[in-house]
Write a protein that holds these residues in place. Sequence first.
Motif, PDB file in Angstrom:
ATOM      1  N   SER A 162     -30.694  26.565 -42.825  1.00 22.05           N
ATOM      2  CA  SER A 162     -31.725  26.034 -41.946  1.00 22.05           C
ATOM      3  C   SER A 162     -32.466  27.172 -41.256  1.00 22.05           C
ATOM      4  O   SER A 162     -31.957  28.294 -41.137  1.00 22.05           O
ATOM      5  CB  SER A 162     -31.108  25.099 -40.913  1.00 22.05           C
ATOM      6  OG  SER A 162     -30.621  23.918 -41.522  1.00 22.05           O
TER       7      SER A 162
ATOM      8  N   THR B 279     -35.012  23.367 -44.046  1.00 20.80           N
ATOM      9  CA  THR B 279     -33.727  23.746 -44.642  1.00 20.80           C
ATOM     10  C   THR B 279     -33.919  23.939 -46.135  1.00 20.80           C
ATOM     11  O   THR B 279     -34.598  23.137 -46.789  1.00 20.80           O
ATOM     12  CB  THR B 279     -32.653  22.673 -44.401  1.00 20.80           C
ATOM     13  OG1 THR B 279     -32.493  22.467 -42.994  1.00 20.80           O
ATOM     14  CG2 THR B 279     -31.310  23.092 -44.998  1.00 20.80           C
TER      15      THR B 279
ATOM     16  N   PRO C 293     -30.526  30.178 -37.582  1.00 16.12           N
ATOM     17  CA  PRO C 293     -29.602  29.756 -36.531  1.00 16.12           C
ATOM     18  C   PRO C 293     -28.863  30.922 -35.867  1.00 16.12           C
ATOM     19  O   PRO C 293     -28.623  30.889 -34.657  1.00 16.12           O
ATOM     20  CB  PRO C 293     -28.634  28.833 -37.280  1.00 16.12           C
ATOM     21  CG  PRO C 293     -29.469  28.241 -38.370  1.00 16.12           C
ATOM     22  CD  PRO C 293     -30.381  29.346 -38.807  1.00 16.12           C
ATOM     23  N   LYS C 294     -28.528  31.955 -36.626  1.00 18.15           N
ATOM     24  CA  LYS C 294     -27.815  33.090 -36.040  1.00 18.15           C
ATOM     25  C   LYS C 294     -28.650  33.859 -35.029  1.00 18.15           C
ATOM     26  O   LYS C 294     -28.116  34.611 -34.213  1.00 18.15           O
ATOM     27  CB  LYS C 294     -27.362  34.046 -37.141  1.00 18.15           C
ATOM     28  CG  LYS C 294     -28.482  34.729 -37.908  1.00 18.15           C
ATOM     29  CD  LYS C 294     -27.927  35.622 -39.001  1.00 18.15           C
ATOM     30  CE  LYS C 294     -29.037  36.289 -39.803  1.00 18.15           C
ATOM     31  NZ  LYS C 294     -29.881  37.200 -38.998  1.00 18.15           N
TER      32      LYS C 294
ATOM     33  N   ALA D  99     -26.073  29.267 -29.066  1.00 21.73           N
ATOM     34  CA  ALA D  99     -25.276  28.150 -29.586  1.00 21.73           C
ATOM     35  C   ALA D  99     -25.764  26.803 -29.098  1.00 21.73           C
ATOM     36  O   ALA D  99     -25.520  25.774 -29.751  1.00 21.73           O
ATOM     37  CB  ALA D  99     -23.811  28.346 -29.218  1.00 21.73           C
TER      38      ALA D  99
ATOM     39  N   HIS E  93     -29.096  24.281 -34.283  1.00 15.73           N
ATOM     40  CA  HIS E  93     -27.760  24.060 -34.828  1.00 15.73           C
ATOM     41  C   HIS E  93     -27.536  22.560 -35.076  1.00 15.73           C
ATOM     42  O   HIS E  93     -26.859  22.180 -36.039  1.00 15.73           O
ATOM     43  CB  HIS E  93     -26.716  24.631 -33.877  1.00 15.73           C
ATOM     44  CG  HIS E  93     -26.930  26.082 -33.567  1.00 15.73           C
ATOM     45  ND1 HIS E  93     -26.672  27.073 -34.486  1.00 15.73           N
ATOM     46  CD2 HIS E  93     -27.422  26.716 -32.459  1.00 15.73           C
ATOM     47  CE1 HIS E  93     -26.986  28.258 -33.954  1.00 15.73           C
ATOM     48  NE2 HIS E  93     -27.443  28.060 -32.729  1.00 15.73           N
ATOM     49  N   ASN E  94     -28.108  21.747 -34.226  1.00 10.47           N
ATOM     50  CA  ASN E  94     -28.085  20.301 -34.427  1.00 10.47           C
ATOM     51  C   ASN E  94     -28.859  19.935 -35.690  1.00 10.47           C
ATOM     52  O   ASN E  94     -28.395  19.139 -36.516  1.00 10.47           O
ATOM     53  CB  ASN E  94     -28.704  19.625 -33.212  1.00 10.47           C
ATOM     54  CG  ASN E  94     -28.595  18.116 -33.230  1.00 10.47           C
ATOM     55  OD1 ASN E  94     -27.511  17.580 -33.135  1.00 10.47           O
ATOM     56  ND2 ASN E  94     -29.728  17.437 -33.348  1.00 10.47           N
TER      57      ASN E  94
ATOM     58  N   ALA F  16     -29.434  21.847 -38.234  1.00  5.86           N
ATOM     59  CA  ALA F  16     -28.698  22.341 -39.401  1.00  5.86           C
ATOM     60  C   ALA F  16     -27.625  21.348 -39.816  1.00  5.86           C
ATOM     61  O   ALA F  16     -27.383  21.134 -41.017  1.00  5.86           O
ATOM     62  CB  ALA F  16     -28.091  23.707 -39.098  1.00  5.86           C
ATOM     63  N   ASN F  17     -26.966  20.732 -38.849  1.00  2.00           N
ATOM     64  CA  ASN F  17     -25.977  19.700 -39.181  1.00  2.00           C
ATOM     65  C   ASN F  17     -26.631  18.508 -39.864  1.00  2.00           C
ATOM     66  O   ASN F  17     -26.181  18.035 -40.913  1.00  2.00           O
ATOM     67  CB  ASN F  17     -25.254  19.243 -37.911  1.00  2.00           C
ATOM     68  CG  ASN F  17     -24.144  20.172 -37.496  1.00  2.00           C
ATOM     69  OD1 ASN F  17     -23.513  20.821 -38.326  1.00  2.00           O
ATOM     70  ND2 ASN F  17     -23.885  20.261 -36.197  1.00  2.00           N
TER      71      ASN F  17
END
Length: 606
Positions: A304, A385, A415-416, A420, A425-426, A428-429
């Motif tokens: 993502s 993504t 994301p990195k 956090a 990150h949400n 990406a899930n």
Amino acid sequence: MATNSSFPPPPSLSAKYSGLPERLAEAGIESKTRLLSNRTLPASVPRQSDVPRVPPDTTRAEFNQAIGELQQILGVDNVAINDKPLVDGWYMEHPNTHDAFHIAPQEELVSSAVVYPGSVEEVQSIVRWANKHGIPVYPISMGRNIGYGGTAPRVPGSVVIDLGRRMNRILNIDAENASCLVEPGVSYFALYEEIQRRKLPLWIDTPDVGGGSVLGNAIDRGVGYTPYGDHFANHCGMEIVLPSGELLRTGMGALPGKDGADNPTWQSFQPAYGPYSDGIFSQSNFGIVVRMGMWLMPETNHQSYLITFPRDEDFPDIIEVIRPLAQRRLLGNIPQLRHVVQELAITGRPKSDFYKGSGPIPRDAIRQSAASLAIGDVSWIFYGTQYGDAASISTQLELIRDAFSKIHGAKMRLPKDLPADHCIHNRANICSGVPVLRDLDWLNWVPNAAHLFFSPIVPTRARDARAVHDIVARLHAKYGLDLLPTLCVAGREMHYIVNIVYDRSSVDEKRRSAALMREMIAETAAEGYGEYRTHILFQDMVAGTYNWGNNALMRFNETIKDALDPNGILAPGRNGIWPRRFRGKGWEIKGTEVEDALDGKRIGPK
């Protein structure tokens, strides 16, 4: 946020079909506490009308007699009279008696009773009972299409058929075929957790929040964000109770399997032989879908990312870059394009943290507040993504980065690169098939938050995107409401989704929100852009915009409706389709009826 709270924790998935998986228990407590702590309304208020509200053309004595018969059929515990206080709850504990996000008065769109069938045969019995007594019924899967009307029946006094409570089985997961067969009460959470429990290398496709029905979302043509994001396009096979009570299987399911088993190709091939009938059971009131097959995605590597753009006026250029990338299928999923105001809302902080004044949050305040976020003072954010092996993902990202570099100041982040707690990150899930809860957080924008979705379909072209955006922005300014746009963008069309967030304790905000919806529907339709899905109170208006050929489409739908449902008992009015029994008798909402209801006038025949 600390998890200690005066509110009971949400139900767990292990204890209740509609609950949260254990991995999201803490997030659920935080979300519930955040939203309910921002509530000034009491949990319920005394009802002013006689209860229960009886169905049309039915006396209270006739209703009581009919309900008694239904209790004998289903058992007393599976027939609930709607005579208790109306409690709005929240997403994971929503009502099935009315619309939790009521835009009309809370008591307006209410059921007379709620019934809980436990089998296909019991659904058939309910439908036959409805025909016998002429009582309209309104089926729901789990009732979490909040923002579009939730569980409220279009005709007040209808009996809601809550399919989810007792029909929530995952009937089959075929790992080799990458498919499943589910009942209406199977949530994205439940399907995901079962796949994980079995350690199968399969993904589901989930919308932004994972508590809804897999079946229900697909037949309402909802979308997600993996390559399988068009949910109805990835269904395969239905079992349907028709308004007569007869049972129908579509697709290959119409071919009997060996020795009474299901046909082995039912979840493998969609059309079968002859006319492809599945489509008429999506967004319609032609039958009750009690089982549905869905295709699952084999798991794969993914990456993502987001790309930020510094200026509001970059919007048309962003659309022009997206279109060829999507048409060439270089974009791996159904990406999202959000305005930065959504980045403020998704933090879960109220609007008052960013702006103390009245009216819509000014652009300067948005800019100043965004500067404190991890992505900084930007205007638009593109979430995407990519899928495949590491080398192909790397190549794809380079091509995408190069294409967007034509827009001055565009910047890609992974994301990195972000903290956090950032919503990437949400995303990406979600884009790897993991259902989440966080996208509820933007509801905390105002106290007692509720929302309406305005969802037109727009060609993926700069001139079309600008035309719709200009209409939407101008009308939001006219009615003094914040504009919170999110676009799901494909190669030829995009779902331009507007979240109209309002305080449901404010009659004024409700009135302005309803007027805003009316005018956006009318003005965009006049330019050739129609909604793909809408709130039940605006379905007549939206259906009326699809009037080419002297309303040929609606006349066709009415012909099917009258043939399948001559007694007009199944969800009359859903998506603007009225049976002959109700048609033209004052039930349609085509003008200011929603605002009039806020002044005490009832919706329906006067």
